[in-house]
Design an enzyme around this catalytic site. Structure first.
Site, short mmCIF file in Angstrom:
data_model
loop_
_atom_site.label_atom_id
_atom_site.label_comp_id
_atom_site.label_asym_id
_atom_site.label_seq_id
_atom_site.Cartn_x
_atom_site.Cartn_y
_atom_site.Cartn_z
CB CYS A 93 -0.90 0.00 1.23
SG CYS A 93 -1.90 -1.49 1.43
CG ASN B 20 3.19 -0.57 2.62
OD1 ASN B 20 2.64 -1.58 2.19
ND2 ASN B 20 4.38 -0.17 2.19
CD GLU C 95 0.42 -8.18 3.52
OE1 GLU C 95 -0.27 -8.90 4.28
OE2 GLU C 95 -0.07 -7.48 2.62
CG ASP D 136 -2.21 -8.02 7.62
OD1 ASP D 136 -3.05 -7.72 6.76
OD2 ASP D 136 -1.01 -7.70 7.52
CG LEU E 56 9.13 -12.74 -8.19
CD1 LEU E 56 10.00 -11.53 -7.92
CD2 LEU E 56 8.24 -12.49 -9.39
CB VAL F 103 11.04 -10.94 -17.69
CG1 VAL F 103 11.95 -10.53 -16.56
CG2 VAL F 103 10.99 -9.87 -18.77
N GLY G 299 13.27 -13.91 -4.04
CA GLY G 299 14.45 -14.40 -3.34
C GLY G 299 15.44 -13.37 -2.89
#
Length: 604
Positions: free
Chosen positions: A2, A75, A77, A99, A232, A268, A343
């Protein structure tokens, strides 16, 4: 991720001021396109642009306590939020499923001394209307960005990105990771105080099972989501381990019940690039439905200005690596994915970059890992967060889990160092920990394979193309006057000069240019590590290709690794400059999606 903006103690309380703060907050809308909210109490404003990942239907911000005397914008987690909710179930009435709402009862119970109880990544501001005081805090390593500044009226501005405050502040700076700001106490103080921060060399023996379990826990807790997510995958060690652990444990999670356990992998790169080839092989082993995004050098060049605007940096290595990630993030978001695991952090914690091979002893090796981890918020964390948040995509980084960091940084660094006699290559401790003969996570040739720096891995022509392009944009005369034009952090080559020109046009303030780190670097080293090798001091290119052993590393790595995959014993802590080394600069631009939104091969 966020976007938050707080203006605290403003002299102007008018509707016009409110409208201006809201306008500034909208500069963060890319970070949170799902909802926006603004709270005002006299001259205090708290705004948030929301990306809904957990409790998307009930977690809109700002967040309040029952009588609305405490307000929070965040902002973050918070991975242990369910445990905290149970702790306060009888004392606190929760009004959302967010959360981040657990910040409020923790504050009510412990005052400002609760930040270290949060397990996760975060940047938040809390305002207490009863005492008319406020606090702000940033996570331990600085995974989530945050800036703090002072307005001409003395107001304190706090923002996820500096683009929301740079035009209104007379001065501003990076809000330091692992710190909290208290208006009651009158300034910043550190809340994150791990033992490794003192840079004393640890002596704890290597415990492979402990390292593996800590990493698996870090991955599993990051599968907390109410939206489609992914991992990823570049084909290197770190992203492959993240993908493999996710694959193994996803079926047992609530996320699998919501979105299914089928994995889709994305990568990519330029046509024929190393990452495309490596990721395809890992995807085949893991059984994912594979998707390749291709870009051209011109696609990347065309995106440079946007990348600099979103990343808010002119650091050459960051921009090189951010551009393909920025292009890919747009494609990922278009497929309906809102969160990915990545990672970042492994090379800093474990000494996986090419140049670590030349560390003269374990003391220098460990100090450099400490320096690298402390600086992550200005490099890989910044890149991974901002290049993806540009399109409303959240990145989670299990290697930077606090528990995993403690395990990795408390290990005797001799175990992390290259030792040909004992069959130890870079990041051997991680490779060995996941070398499970009975239930293999990855094939040995993948588990023990060298990985490129990311900007190299997406295709060598990418860097060469950037150099050729910027060579035409910056004249020799401009370079001669570089020190006069840019006395602070003077560009040392035309590529750096070109990025600096764009940055200064977008962010002309002195405070802005001072947020960007500077100093010589080789293959992502800190300036201090340049002293390890005399020849490095003359280099003006940060690419890992400049390390002498890079070109021969890939050819020799697999042979050496297979022969020594099961080697044990103690390292002598010496570096041999002629042997293979590995780097995994940004750990992947690729994606494994845990739902069925994407099918088949797609090209950007």
């Amino acid at each position: 991720m966020c976007g938050i903006l707080a203006v605290l103690g403003a002299a102007d309380w008018s509707q016009a001021k409110r409208a201006h703060v809201l306008s500034c907050s909208r500069r963060l809308k890319h970070r949170g396109p799902d909802w926006s909210g603004l709270y005002q109490c006299e001259g205090n404003f708290l705004a948030q642009q929301r990306l809904a990942i957990v409790s998307p239907l009930s977690g809109d911000q700002p967040l309040y306590n029952a009588d609305r005397t405490i307000v929070v914008v965040a902002n973050g987690e918070i991975y242990n939020h369910k445990k905290i909710r149970k702790q306060f179930a009888s004392k606190h009435t929760f009004s959302t499923g967010s959360d981040c709402e657990v910040i409020i009862p923790l504050y009510e119970e412990y005052g400002e001394d609760f930040v270290d109880m949060l397990d996760g990544v975060f940047a938040f501001v809390l305002y207490d209307t009863r005492t008319k005081t406020y606090m702000a805090a940033r996570d331990a390593i600085g995974v989530n960005p945050l800036y703090i500044g002072r307005g001409s009226d003395g107001a304190v501005w706090i923002s996820s990105e500096m683009k929301a405050l740079n035009e209104d502040c007379v001065e501003f700076e990076i809000f330091p990771p692992g710190h909290l700001y208290s208006s009651a106490a009158g300034g910043l103080r550190r809340w994150y105080k791990p033992q490794w921060f003192a840079e004393n060399v640890p002596a704890t023996p290597y415990q492979p099972l402990l390292l593996r379990e800590a990493f698996e826990k870090a991955v599993i807790k990051r599968l907390m989501t109410d939206v489609p997510f992914g991992v990823l995958l570049s084909g290197g060690l770190d992203s492959s381990l993240v993908a493999a652990v996710t694959k193994r444990h996803l079926i047992k999670t609530e996320a699998a019940e919501k979105f299914g356990a089928e994995l889709h992998s994305f990568v990519v790169g330029l046509e024929g690039s190393p990452d495309l080839i490596a990721a395809r092989e890992v995807a085949d082993h893991l059984g994912t439905i594979h998707h390749e995004f291709h870009f051209t050098v011109q696609d990347g060049i065309d995106a440079i200005e946007e990348v600099i605007y979103h990343d808010e940096t002119y650091d050459v290595t960051t921009i090189r690596a951010s551009t393909p990630m920025f292009l890919m993030a747009r494609k990922i978001k278009a497929l309906g994915v809102k969160m990915v695991l990545s990672g970042e952090g492994s090379d800093e914690l474990l000494g996986g970059y090419l140049y670590f091979h030349f560390a003269p002893n374990k003391e220098e090796f460990h100090k450099e890992t400490c320096r690298k981890v402390k600086a992550l918020h200005q490099y890989d964390c910044l890149r991974a967060n901002k290049a993806t948040s540009a399109w409303g995509l959240e990145v989670r980084v299990p290697f930077l889990d606090k528990e995993f960091i403690n395990v990795a940084m408390s290990m005797d660094p001799e175990w992390k160092m290259y030792n040909a006699d004992l069959g130890r290559i870079e990041k051997w401790v991680m490779r060995k920990a996941f070398d499970d003969e009975e239930h293999p996570y990855l094939p040995k040739h993948i588990l023990y394979r060298q990985k490129e720096q990311f900007s190299d891995g997406v295709g060598y022509n990418w860097i060469d193309g950037l150099k050729a392009f910027t060579e035409q944009q910056v004249s020799d005369e401009m370079m001669k006057n570089a020190a006069k034009v840019y006395p602070h952090n003077t560009p040392v080559n035309k590529e750096a000069y070109y990025y600096r020109m764009i940055f200064e046009r977008l962010f002309p303030q002195e405070s802005a240019r001072e947020t960007v780190p500077w100093g010589p670097s080789i293959a992502c080293s800190t300036p201090a590590a340049i002293e390890w090798v005399e020849q490095w001091k003359a280099s003006h290119d940060p690419s890992g290709r400049l390390i002498a052993s890079h070109n021969s590393a890939s050819a020799s790595a697999n042979h050496t690794n297979h022969a020594n995959a099961n080697a044990n014993g103690n390292s002598n802590g010496k570096a041999n400059g002629n042997c293979a080394m590995a780097a995994n600069g940004t750990n992947g631009v690729g994606l494994v999606v845990a739902n069925g939104t994407a099918n088949g091969k797609m090209e950007a």
